[in-house]
Write a protein that holds these residues in place. Structure first.
Motif, PDB file in Angstrom:
ATOM      1  N   CYS A  18       4.018  12.191  14.740  1.00  0.00           N
ATOM      2  CA  CYS A  18       5.151  13.187  15.195  1.00  0.00           C
ATOM      3  C   CYS A  18       5.210  14.210  14.364  1.00  0.00           C
ATOM      4  O   CYS A  18       5.020  14.289  13.212  1.00  0.00           O
ATOM      5  N   LYS A  19       6.038  15.238  14.817  1.00  0.00           N
ATOM      6  CA  LYS A  19       6.398  16.405  14.057  1.00  0.00           C
ATOM      7  C   LYS A  19       7.592  16.214  13.100  1.00  0.00           C
ATOM      8  O   LYS A  19       7.474  16.706  11.800  1.00  0.00           O
ATOM      9  N   SER A  20       8.617  15.267  13.457  1.00  0.00           N
ATOM     10  CA  SER A  20       9.392  15.091  12.665  1.00  0.00           C
ATOM     11  C   SER A  20      10.252  13.872  13.459  1.00  0.00           C
ATOM     12  O   SER A  20      10.034  13.317  14.493  1.00  0.00           O
ATOM     13  N   VAL A  21      10.996  13.123  12.652  1.00  0.00           N
ATOM     14  CA  VAL A  21      11.552  11.693  12.913  1.00  0.00           C
ATOM     15  C   VAL A  21      13.068  11.685  12.218  1.00  0.00           C
ATOM     16  O   VAL A  21      13.041  11.815  11.037  1.00  0.00           O
ATOM     17  N   ILE A  22      14.114  11.650  12.933  1.00  0.00           N
ATOM     18  CA  ILE A  22      15.305  11.227  12.713  1.00  0.00           C
ATOM     19  C   ILE A  22      15.988  10.053  13.353  1.00  0.00           C
ATOM     20  O   ILE A  22      15.838   9.593  14.272  1.00  0.00           O
ATOM     21  N   MET A  80       8.691   9.647   2.274  1.00  0.00           N
ATOM     22  CA  MET A  80       7.612  10.230   1.666  1.00  0.00           C
ATOM     23  C   MET A  80       7.126  11.395   2.306  1.00  0.00           C
ATOM     24  O   MET A  80       6.497  12.448   1.854  1.00  0.00           O
ATOM     25  N   VAL A  81       6.964  11.471   3.628  1.00  0.00           N
ATOM     26  CA  VAL A  81       6.512  12.379   4.439  1.00  0.00           C
ATOM     27  C   VAL A  81       7.411  13.732   4.678  1.00  0.00           C
ATOM     28  O   VAL A  81       7.064  14.783   4.712  1.00  0.00           O
ATOM     29  N   GLN A  82       8.671  13.358   4.839  1.00  0.00           N
ATOM     30  CA  GLN A  82       9.655  14.425   4.993  1.00  0.00           C
ATOM     31  C   GLN A  82      10.511  14.953   4.068  1.00  0.00           C
ATOM     32  O   GLN A  82      11.304  15.846   4.090  1.00  0.00           O
ATOM     33  N   ARG A 101       1.044  -1.288   0.220  1.00  0.00           N
ATOM     34  CA  ARG A 101      -0.080   0.012   0.160  1.00  0.00           C
ATOM     35  C   ARG A 101       0.890   1.205   0.078  1.00  0.00           C
ATOM     36  O   ARG A 101       1.978   1.288   0.655  1.00  0.00           O
ATOM     37  N   ALA A 102       0.590   1.967  -0.566  1.00  0.00           N
ATOM     38  CA  ALA A 102       1.217   3.484  -0.858  1.00  0.00           C
ATOM     39  C   ALA A 102       1.670   4.055   0.748  1.00  0.00           C
ATOM     40  O   ALA A 102       0.435   4.030   1.508  1.00  0.00           O
ATOM     41  N   PRO A 103       2.830   4.504   0.735  1.00  0.00           N
ATOM     42  CA  PRO A 103       3.239   4.752   2.310  1.00  0.00           C
ATOM     43  C   PRO A 103       2.375   5.860   2.982  1.00  0.00           C
ATOM     44  O   PRO A 103       2.090   5.882   4.047  1.00  0.00           O
ATOM     45  N   LEU A 104       1.790   7.218   1.993  1.00  0.00           N
ATOM     46  CA  LEU A 104       1.044   7.881   2.749  1.00  0.00           C
ATOM     47  C   LEU A 104      -0.364   7.557   2.970  1.00  0.00           C
ATOM     48  O   LEU A 104      -0.965   7.974   3.768  1.00  0.00           O
ATOM     49  N   GLU A 105      -0.678   6.498   2.363  1.00  0.00           N
ATOM     50  CA  GLU A 105      -2.037   5.911   2.597  1.00  0.00           C
ATOM     51  C   GLU A 105      -1.784   4.949   4.011  1.00  0.00           C
ATOM     52  O   GLU A 105      -2.498   5.045   5.077  1.00  0.00           O
ATOM     53  N   ARG A 106      -0.783   4.164   4.182  1.00  0.00           N
ATOM     54  CA  ARG A 106      -0.642   3.189   5.000  1.00  0.00           C
ATOM     55  C   ARG A 106      -0.245   3.862   6.493  1.00  0.00           C
ATOM     56  O   ARG A 106      -0.542   3.151   7.502  1.00  0.00           O
ATOM     57  N   ILE A 107       0.292   4.994   6.412  1.00  0.00           N
ATOM     58  CA  ILE A 107       0.501   5.571   7.628  1.00  0.00           C
ATOM     59  C   ILE A 107      -0.582   6.061   8.560  1.00  0.00           C
ATOM     60  O   ILE A 107      -0.487   6.323   9.521  1.00  0.00           O
ATOM     61  N   LYS A 108      -1.743   6.122   7.931  1.00  0.00           N
ATOM     62  CA  LYS A 108      -2.981   6.356   8.530  1.00  0.00           C
ATOM     63  C   LYS A 108      -3.617   5.393   9.340  1.00  0.00           C
ATOM     64  O   LYS A 108      -4.611   5.773  10.098  1.00  0.00           O
ATOM     65  N   ASP A 109      -2.957   3.929   9.302  1.00  0.00           N
ATOM     66  CA  ASP A 109      -3.672   2.796  10.084  1.00  0.00           C
ATOM     67  C   ASP A 109      -2.646   2.159  10.689  1.00  0.00           C
ATOM     68  O   ASP A 109      -1.257   2.310  10.401  1.00  0.00           O
TER      69      ASP A 109
END
Length: 491
Positions: free
Chosen positions: A314-318, A354-356, A18-26
Motif C-alpha cells: 500500500c501507499k499508506s495505511v491509517i 517502522m514503515v511510516q 522477525r524484524a518488521p521490515l523483514e517480515r512484511i516482505k512475505d
C-alpha cells in the motif's frame, strides 16, 4: 511448584519476532522459537497460587477473566520448568483440543488474570502453551487416535471454525459418526480465511490438524453450503442430530454519506481475498497495492488489515478508532483480575510504525462522509474528532466542531465487528433467534427450539474469541452426546 522463588528470580521474556521490515516482505509466521532452557525459566515464574485465577474462565464487566476452557495452567507450567514436556502435553490436551490455534491467536485472558500480574509482568502462559504443543508435534506425540467403539449415531456439524471443529472432535471421541459441512473451499472457518497466514499458518497449522481429524474418522465436506448445496430437510433426515456452528458472519456496516462509493469493502472480504491468493498462488481480487488505505475499526481484524495492506504494498495505511486512546496502566475502574484495558502495540501497528514513522492508529475519530471522484470511485474520507459525553446514563460520541479533516483514500476497509449469523439456513430450519439475532440456545443445554438441533460458538453467543468457540464446541458436544445416548462421559 518446582521453583519456589522462580517468580522473583526470572523476568518475563518472550521469543523474539522477525524484524518488521523483514517480515512484511512475505506471508510466513513471524515468531521465532525460544530455547528450552529459557522456556523452563518462564515456566518457573508460575507461582502455583492457591487460587489460580488464570484458569477460572469467568466473565467480569463483560470481558473474559481467565481461561474459558479452564486450562490446567499451573500444572503444565510446573512440567515445563522440570522439563517434562510429554506430561505437560498430556495435561494441556485434557482441556484444549487445539492449543496450536490458541497459542497463536488467543489474546490470553489467562495472562490478564495472572496473580503474578498484580505486582510483576504476568507469566508467559500463551507462549508456554504454544511451546508445549509444538514440542509434541516435533516429537511425534500427536498421532491419530483410533476410536475403539462406534455408537451407530450420525451427527452433522455445520461450520468448520473452532467451535465446529472442537464439537466434531469431541463427538468423534464419543464414538459417533461425524460429518463436518463447510461452504468454503477450505476448512477452518475464520481461522482459515479471516486470520492472515503470517499470524496463523494455514498449511503448517490449520490443515495439519484437519488431516489428523480426518485420519481419526471425521468426514469433511467442503464447498457444501447447507441450505443451498445440501438441502436442510435432507440434513434432518440423514442425521440423528445437528450442531450449528456457522459463526456470526454478518459484518457491521457504516451507513454514512457516500457509502455507495466503489473502493469500500468489509474487512473479511479483503482478508479472505488475500489469504486465498497466498494459498492459491494467484493475485488477490481485492488489493491495497499502491493505494492509500483507511481501516475503520481498532480490534484484531483491523490490525490484520493493516498488516495485510503493508504486505500488499500500500501507499499508506491509517487505522481509525472511535474510542479514546487506552491508558498505559490499569485504571481504578478496571481492577485485576479483569482483562486490562490498556494501550498495546500489536504486530500490524509495529510494522506500520517502522514503515511510516508512526503508529497508524488515530483515536476518538468519527467517519462522517466518503468522498468520490470520477466514476464514483472513492478518493477520500471526511472525519472529525469526537468527545464522549454521558447522555441518559450512557456515553455517546459527539463530533467536535472545527476538527473536520479530509484523509486521502482509494481503499477503505470496514473492520467494525459482526452483528450475528446469517439467516437463510436458520429460517429453513425454523430455528429461533434472540434479540441480538443470534441462535437462541441455552448455555446449559445448547439445544435450540428444534429437537435434536444444537448451536455453539459465535452463532449462539455472538462474536467472541477462538478460545470461547472451543469451549462452546466442547460443551455442545457434551449436550449432544447426552441427547443421543441418555448420558455422557465427555469432559
Amino acid at each position: 511448584m518446582g521453583k519456589v522463588k522462580g517468580f522473583m528470580e526470572y523476568q518475563r521474556a518472550l521469543p523474539a519476532d522477525r524484524a518488521p521490515l523483514e517480515r512484511i516482505k512475505d506471508w510466513q509466521e513471524f515468531h521465532k522459537e525460544m530455547p528450552d532452557v529459557e522456556l523452563q525459566k518462564q515456566g518457573a515464574r508460575c507461582m502455583d497460587c492457591g487460587t489460580p485465577y488464570c484458569h477460572t474462565g469467568i466473565m467480569l464487566s463483560g470481558m473474559a477473566s481467565g481461561c474459558p476452557i479452564h486450562n490446567l495452567i499451573p500444572e503444565w507450567n510446573d512440567y515445563i520448568y522440570n522439563g517434562f514436556w510429554h506430561d505437560a502435553y498430556d495435561r494441556l490436551m485434557k482441556t484444549n483440543n487445539f492449543p496450536e490455534f490458541t497459542g497463536r491467536v488467543c489474546p490470553a485472558p489467562c495472562e490478564g488474570s495472572c496473580v503474578l500480574g498484580l505486582i510483576e509482568p504476568p507469566v508467559t502462559i500463551k507462549n508456554n502453551e504454544y511451546a508445549i504443543i509444538e514440542h509434541a508435534f516435533a516429537e511425534g506425540w500427536v498421532e491419530p487416535k483410533k476410536i475403539a467403539h462406534r455408537t451407530g449415531k450420525r451427527v452433522a456439524v455445520v461450520g468448520s471454525g473452532p467451535a465446529g471443529l472442537a464439537c466434531a472432535d469431541q463427538l468423534n471421541k464419543a464414538g459417533h459418526s461425524v460429518t463436518v459441512f463447510e461452504r468454503d473451499d477450505r476448512f477452518g472457518g475464520l481461522m482459515m480465511y479471516g486470520i492472515p497466514n503470517m499470524k496463523l499458518d494455514k498449511k503448517l497449522v490449520v490443515e495439519r490438524r484437519i488431516d489428523l481429524m480426518k485420519a481419526e474418522g471425521i468426514a469433511f465436506m467442503e464447498s457444501t453450503e447447507v441450505g443451498v448445496d445440501y438441502p436442510a430437510d435432507k440434513l434432518l433426515e440423514e442425521f440423528d442430530s445437528v450442531v450449528l456452528c456457522t459463526g456470526a458472519t454478518k459484518p457491521r456496516d457504516l451507513n454514512v454519506e457516500g457509502r455507495e462509493c466503489s473502493g469500500i469493502h468489509f474487512a473479511m472480504d479483503f482478508l479472505r481475498s488475500s489469504t486465498k491468493a497466498v494459498l492459491d498462488g494467484s493475485a488477490p481480487t481485492l488489493s491495497a497495492a499502491g493505494k492509500n488505505v483507511v481501516v475503520i475499526g481498532g480490534g484484531d481484524t483491523g490490525t490484520d488489515c493493516v498488516a495485510t495492506s503493508l504486505r500488499q504494498g500500500c501507499k499508506s495505511v491509517i487505522q481509525l478508532e472511535i474510542m479514546p486512546k487506552p491508558p498505559l496502566e490499569r485504571q481504578p475502574d478496571n481492577p485485576w483480575p479483569e482483562w486490562p484495558k490498556t494501550f498495546k502495540v500489536d504486530y500490524g501497528q509495529e510494522e506500520a510504525a517502522m514503515v511510516q514513522g508512526e503508529d497508524p492508529r488515530k483515536y476518538a475519530i468519527m467517519t462522517k462522509k466518503f468522498l468520490s471522484g470520477d466514476g464514483g470511485a472513492l478518493k477520500a474520507v471526511e472525519v472529525s474528532r469526537v468527545e464522549w459525553v454521558k447522555q441518559e446514563g450512557r456515553f455517546v460520541p459527539l463530533p467536535v466542531s472545527g476538527t473536520e479533516q479530509i484523509i486521502p483514500a482509494e481503499l477503505v476497509l470496514l473492520a467494525m465487528g459482526f452483528v450475528g449469523p446469517e439467516e437463510h439456513l436458520l429460517q429453513q430450519l425454523q430455528v429461533a433467534r434472540d434479540e441480538r439475532t443470534n441462535i437462541r440456545a441455552s448455555e446449559k443445554t445448547f439445544l435450540t427450539n428444534r429437537e435434536g438441533i444444537f448451536a455453539a460458538g459465535d452463532a449462539r453467543r455472538g462474536q467472541s474469541l477462538v478460545v470461547w468457540a472451543i469451549y462452546e464446541g466442547r460443551a455442545a458436544a457434551r449436550a449432544c452426546d447426552r441427547f443421543l445416548m441418555g448420558t455422557t462421559s465427555l469432559p
